[in-house]
Design an enzyme around this catalytic site. Structure first.
Site, mmCIF file in Angstrom:
data_model
loop_
_atom_site.group_PDB
_atom_site.id
_atom_site.type_symbol
_atom_site.label_atom_id
_atom_site.label_comp_id
_atom_site.label_asym_id
_atom_site.label_seq_id
_atom_site.Cartn_x
_atom_site.Cartn_y
_atom_site.Cartn_z
ATOM 1 N N LEU A 136 0.865 -1.172 0.000
ATOM 2 C CA LEU A 136 0.000 0.000 0.000
ATOM 3 C C LEU A 136 0.904 1.225 0.000
ATOM 4 O O LEU A 136 1.949 1.231 0.653
ATOM 5 C CB LEU A 136 -0.903 0.026 1.243
ATOM 6 C CG LEU A 136 -1.980 -1.065 1.363
ATOM 7 C CD1 LEU A 136 -2.735 -0.905 2.672
ATOM 8 C CD2 LEU A 136 -2.946 -1.017 0.187
ATOM 9 N N ASP A 137 0.506 2.258 -0.712
ATOM 10 C CA ASP A 137 1.284 3.489 -0.716
ATOM 11 C C ASP A 137 1.383 4.049 0.703
ATOM 12 O O ASP A 137 0.538 3.761 1.561
ATOM 13 C CB ASP A 137 0.633 4.531 -1.626
ATOM 14 C CG ASP A 137 0.561 4.071 -3.069
ATOM 15 O OD1 ASP A 137 1.398 3.231 -3.452
ATOM 16 O OD2 ASP A 137 -0.318 4.554 -3.803
ATOM 17 N N LYS A 138 2.382 4.873 0.926
ATOM 18 C CA LYS A 138 2.633 5.447 2.251
ATOM 19 C C LYS A 138 1.371 6.023 2.884
ATOM 20 O O LYS A 138 1.080 5.770 4.060
ATOM 21 C CB LYS A 138 3.715 6.531 2.140
ATOM 22 C CG LYS A 138 3.979 7.281 3.436
ATOM 23 C CD LYS A 138 4.971 8.415 3.222
ATOM 24 C CE LYS A 138 5.136 9.232 4.502
ATOM 25 N NZ LYS A 138 6.034 10.393 4.295
ATOM 26 N N THR A 140 -1.838 5.628 1.813
ATOM 27 C CA THR A 140 -3.059 4.837 1.635
ATOM 28 C C THR A 140 -3.233 3.973 2.871
ATOM 29 O O THR A 140 -2.293 3.322 3.322
ATOM 30 C CB THR A 140 -2.983 3.960 0.374
ATOM 31 O OG1 THR A 140 -2.878 4.800 -0.778
ATOM 32 C CG2 THR A 140 -4.224 3.097 0.237
ATOM 33 N N ARG A 239 -4.931 5.532 -8.198
ATOM 34 C CA ARG A 239 -4.670 6.970 -8.272
ATOM 35 C C ARG A 239 -4.445 7.427 -9.714
ATOM 36 O O ARG A 239 -4.961 8.466 -10.146
ATOM 37 C CB ARG A 239 -3.475 7.311 -7.387
ATOM 38 C CG ARG A 239 -3.709 6.975 -5.915
ATOM 39 C CD ARG A 239 -2.417 6.902 -5.117
ATOM 40 N NE ARG A 239 -1.745 8.199 -5.051
ATOM 41 C CZ ARG A 239 -0.538 8.370 -4.531
ATOM 42 N NH1 ARG A 239 0.136 7.317 -4.057
ATOM 43 N NH2 ARG A 239 -0.004 9.575 -4.479
#
Length: 310
Positions: A136-138, A140, A239
């Protein structure tokens, strides 16, 4: 040192393939690594060739060294645990937490936290580390699966590749899509100019297949709460796809519009809401829902009130 002694029962197979069938808890790459390192004897002679063909009644002796310690320090970082057993760990990741150490983020990551929480990891690929199945992105938030064993890591990654496991997200986007649902099927690759970003890039230019299904959950005036389901797992996929169709995720510092909503968001309003997978050992379907973070809930409340007073 763990020792395994085998007698070949199926001939005309390559050594590495035979061992991967006999020892499913080890990945093929791990077995090849053990062969190359001289940890496999065939009929009492060290065999360094993974391509050697084994014969019926051949004797194989395999030594599996204990996992080497990872050059990362365990850090006592609080974890929001949704589920845990001896094979898997399901967490509700907060915003601001990087999943894996990388340049610029050598520590303070989710991996550092897991090493502290699970001090006796058996190791994956010969290294004492947790298996990050998907990232997961930082900024998110939400459900993320961690494998504790090599077998769990193999099987969970296979589910993602086969599109058996399902990952569902909730996101607030700018604008109001005219349709109630849809699918974005556009390849994603590195941005041709800004290498820190991803973009819709043709397959011919290095893009990889990326498929995102979406459905409107709630219309909020000039904003929309959308339920996303991933069929693939490319970096920044939701995104990038959301921005490409003209509805960027609210609060996205890279792909967003930069407009302020007077709600203090750590990052993009994107949450990994639900995760469905088959348990790597019991083979039972499991479903995990990660509660929405406070910032996300506050954003929805603000937007709902705006609509009510319009």
């Amino acid at each position: 040192m763990n020792k395994v002694n085998l007698e070949v029962e199926q001939e005309n197979l390559r050594l590495d393939r035979y061992l991967s069938q006999a020892l499913p808890e080890l990945s093929r790459s791990r077995i090849q690594q053990l062969i190359e390192q001289g940890n496999v004897q065939l009929n009492h002679q060290i065999c360094n060739s993974k391509k050697t063909i084994v014969k019926l009644k051949d004797k194989i002796n395999l030594e599996i060294p204990p996992p080497a310690p990872l050059e990362l320090k365990p850090e006592s970082i609080p974890l929001n645990i949704l589920y845990e057993d001896d094979q898997i760990l399901i967490l509700n990741k907060p915003a601001g937490l990087v999943v894996h150490p990388a340049p610029g983020h050598p520590d303070g990551t989710l991996v550092n936290a897991i090493l502290a929480h699970c001090p006796n990891l058996p190791g994956i690929g010969g290294v004492q580390r947790p298996g990050i199945v998907h990232r997961l992105d930082k900024d998110t938030t939400g459900a993320i699966a961690i494998a504790k064993t090599e077998l769990a890591h193999q099987r969970l990654q296979a589910q993602l590749k086969a599109k058996t496991a399902r990952r569902e997200y909730l996101g607030v986007v700018y604008g109001a899509p005219s349709q109630s649902d849809g699918t974005v099927n556009l390849p994603i690759g590195r941005h041709p100019v800004d290498r820190k970003k991803m973009a819709v890039v043709s397959v011919e230019k290095g893009g990889r297949e990326a498929i995102t299904h979406w459905q409107i959950k709630e219309r909020l005036g000039n904003f929309t709460l959308i339920h996303f389901q991933l069929e693939t797992g490319r970096t920044h996929q939701i995104r990038v796809h959301s921005t490409h169709i003209g509805h960027p995720i609210v609060g996205d510092p890279i792909y967003g519009s930069g407009r302020s909503l007077k709600v203090n968001l750590t990052g993009q309003a994107l949450h990994a809401w639900r995760l469905k997978l088959i348990h790597p050992i019991s083979q039972e379907w499991m479903e995990f829902c990660a509660p929405l973070p406070e910032q996300f809930t506050k954003l929805l409340t603000v937007l709902q009130k705006r609509v009510a007073f319009t």
